[in-house]
Design a protein around this motif. Structure first.
Motif, short mmCIF file in Angstrom:
data_model
loop_
_atom_site.label_atom_id
_atom_site.label_comp_id
_atom_site.label_asym_id
_atom_site.label_seq_id
_atom_site.Cartn_x
_atom_site.Cartn_y
_atom_site.Cartn_z
N LYS A 1 -30.25 -23.08 -28.31
CA LYS A 1 -30.54 -22.70 -26.93
C LYS A 1 -32.03 -22.50 -26.67
N ILE A 2 -32.82 -22.40 -27.75
CA ILE A 2 -34.25 -22.15 -27.58
C ILE A 2 -34.90 -23.36 -26.90
N ASN A 3 -35.71 -23.08 -25.89
CA ASN A 3 -36.22 -24.09 -24.98
C ASN A 3 -37.69 -24.44 -25.24
N ILE A 4 -38.32 -23.76 -26.20
CA ILE A 4 -39.76 -23.89 -26.42
C ILE A 4 -40.02 -24.13 -27.90
N GLY A 5 -40.78 -25.18 -28.20
CA GLY A 5 -40.97 -25.58 -29.58
C GLY A 5 -41.58 -24.49 -30.45
N ALA A 6 -42.58 -23.76 -29.94
CA ALA A 6 -43.23 -22.73 -30.74
C ALA A 6 -42.27 -21.62 -31.12
N VAL A 7 -41.33 -21.31 -30.24
CA VAL A 7 -40.34 -20.27 -30.52
C VAL A 7 -39.38 -20.75 -31.60
N LYS A 8 -38.99 -22.02 -31.54
CA LYS A 8 -38.17 -22.59 -32.61
C LYS A 8 -38.91 -22.54 -33.95
N ALA A 9 -40.20 -22.83 -33.92
CA ALA A 9 -40.98 -22.78 -35.15
C ALA A 9 -41.05 -21.37 -35.72
N ASP A 10 -41.11 -20.36 -34.84
CA ASP A 10 -41.07 -18.97 -35.31
C ASP A 10 -39.78 -18.71 -36.08
N PHE A 11 -38.67 -19.06 -35.48
CA PHE A 11 -37.38 -18.84 -36.12
C PHE A 11 -37.33 -19.56 -37.47
N PHE A 12 -37.78 -20.80 -37.48
CA PHE A 12 -37.72 -21.60 -38.70
C PHE A 12 -38.51 -20.98 -39.83
N ARG A 13 -39.72 -20.49 -39.55
CA ARG A 13 -40.57 -19.99 -40.64
C ARG A 13 -39.92 -18.80 -41.35
N TYR A 14 -39.30 -17.90 -40.58
CA TYR A 14 -38.61 -16.78 -41.21
C TYR A 14 -37.40 -17.27 -41.99
N ALA A 15 -36.68 -18.20 -41.38
CA ALA A 15 -35.42 -18.66 -41.97
C ALA A 15 -35.64 -19.42 -43.28
N ILE A 16 -36.60 -20.34 -43.29
CA ILE A 16 -36.80 -21.16 -44.48
C ILE A 16 -37.28 -20.32 -45.66
N LEU A 17 -38.15 -19.34 -45.40
CA LEU A 17 -38.64 -18.51 -46.50
C LEU A 17 -37.59 -17.48 -46.92
N TYR A 18 -36.78 -17.01 -45.99
CA TYR A 18 -35.71 -16.08 -46.37
C TYR A 18 -34.70 -16.78 -47.28
N LYS A 19 -34.39 -18.02 -46.97
CA LYS A 19 -33.40 -18.76 -47.75
C LYS A 19 -33.98 -19.35 -49.03
N LYS A 20 -35.25 -19.78 -49.01
CA LYS A 20 -35.79 -20.53 -50.14
C LYS A 20 -37.03 -19.91 -50.77
N GLY A 21 -37.82 -19.19 -50.01
CA GLY A 21 -39.07 -18.63 -50.52
C GLY A 21 -40.16 -19.68 -50.63
N GLY A 22 -41.41 -19.22 -50.63
CA GLY A 22 -42.54 -20.12 -50.75
C GLY A 22 -43.64 -19.72 -49.79
N VAL A 23 -44.41 -20.70 -49.35
CA VAL A 23 -45.53 -20.49 -48.44
C VAL A 23 -45.30 -21.30 -47.17
N TYR A 24 -45.34 -20.63 -46.03
CA TYR A 24 -45.28 -21.33 -44.75
C TYR A 24 -46.67 -21.31 -44.14
N LEU A 25 -47.09 -22.45 -43.57
CA LEU A 25 -48.39 -22.53 -42.90
C LEU A 25 -48.24 -23.41 -41.66
N ASP A 26 -48.65 -22.88 -40.50
CA ASP A 26 -48.64 -23.70 -39.29
C ASP A 26 -49.36 -25.01 -39.54
N VAL A 27 -48.92 -26.06 -38.88
CA VAL A 27 -49.47 -27.38 -39.13
C VAL A 27 -50.92 -27.49 -38.65
N ASP A 28 -51.35 -26.59 -37.75
CA ASP A 28 -52.76 -26.57 -37.37
C ASP A 28 -53.56 -25.53 -38.15
N GLY A 29 -52.93 -24.90 -39.13
CA GLY A 29 -53.65 -24.04 -40.06
C GLY A 29 -54.12 -24.86 -41.25
N TYR A 30 -54.90 -24.22 -42.12
CA TYR A 30 -55.38 -24.97 -43.28
C TYR A 30 -55.85 -24.00 -44.36
#
Length: 217
Positions: A62-91
């Motif tokens: 139901k999320i209508n905005i890409g950045a909000v989806k990315a927020d959800f994803f970053r928490y979810a992927i690290l909660y399930k798998k662990g590791g390092v998340y970095l925004d694609v415009d970060g470095y």
């Protein structure tokens, strides 16, 4: 358990500007021990469907905005798998092994805005209580549509900071380290040419002002 040597990034498609791809190549060159995993929208949809129940999957869709989806994803992927998340415009210009210790479970850092923890980059082992609490609060926000035009509070640094502070106040875990600002320079929120990444897109502030975060029924 050590933090897995995996770097996660996401964008709505795998068609990235040349300069962004160069920053990614340099990051991977400096971190040869780290697996690199890129998730476009389709791959995230599959991950959420496989890893979460029907209610959470429906909320995510139901999320209508890409950045909000990315927020959800970053928490979810690290909660399930662990590791390092970095925004694609970060470095990063450095080797992450000089930042992450073998006995680390979580590194939290402040961002430029006083009182907030940064979440453009996250460093966690899987199943960490900070991420569990963050996901609980995010799901509750989405379920109740608590902040229909404010992604910062719905899924962003505001809710992440609240979750971390709650866990610290309740002494939920001692498995974390808190650094200064922006991981003391090891990770950076924006590369100098980030505008090329979004020149055909819509900034999340414009998006949330123009339409609600959640699709209307």
């Amino acid at each position: 358990m050590a933090i897995p040597k995996v770097i996660y990034q996401t964008f709505h498609s795998n068609h990235l500007p040349f300069v962004t791809r160069q920053f990614i190549r340099f990051m991977r060159f400096r971190n040869p021990a780290y697996d690199y995993q890129f998730y476009d929208d389709a791959r995230i949809d599959q991950f959420i469907e496989e890893e979460f129940d029907e209610e959470i999957n429906n909320l995510y869709q139901k999320i209508n905005i890409g950045a909000v989806k990315a927020d959800f994803f970053r928490y979810a992927i690290l909660y399930k798998k662990g590791g390092v998340y970095l925004d694609v415009d970060g470095y990063t210009l450095k080797n992450l092994d000089k930042m992450i210790r073998p006995d680390d479970h979580c590194i939290v850092t402040n961002e430029g805005n006083p009182g907030l923890y940064a979440q453009y980059a996250l460093v966690f082992d899987k199943g960490h209580p900070f991420l569990e609490r963050t996901l609980e609060k995010v799901v509750d926000n989405l379920r109740t549509n608590r902040h229909p035009h404010d992604g910062h509070q719905m899924t962003g640094p505001t809710v992440f900071t609240a979750a971390v502070n709650e866990c610290i106040a309740e002494n939920i875990t001692d498995r974390y380290r808190i650094w200064g600002v922006d991981y003391n320079g090891f990770l950076n929120p924006r590369h100098p040419f980030r505008k090329r990444l979004y020149k055909k897109g819509e900034h999340w502030r414009e998006a949330q002002a123009a339409r609600p975060i959640l699709k209307e029924e």
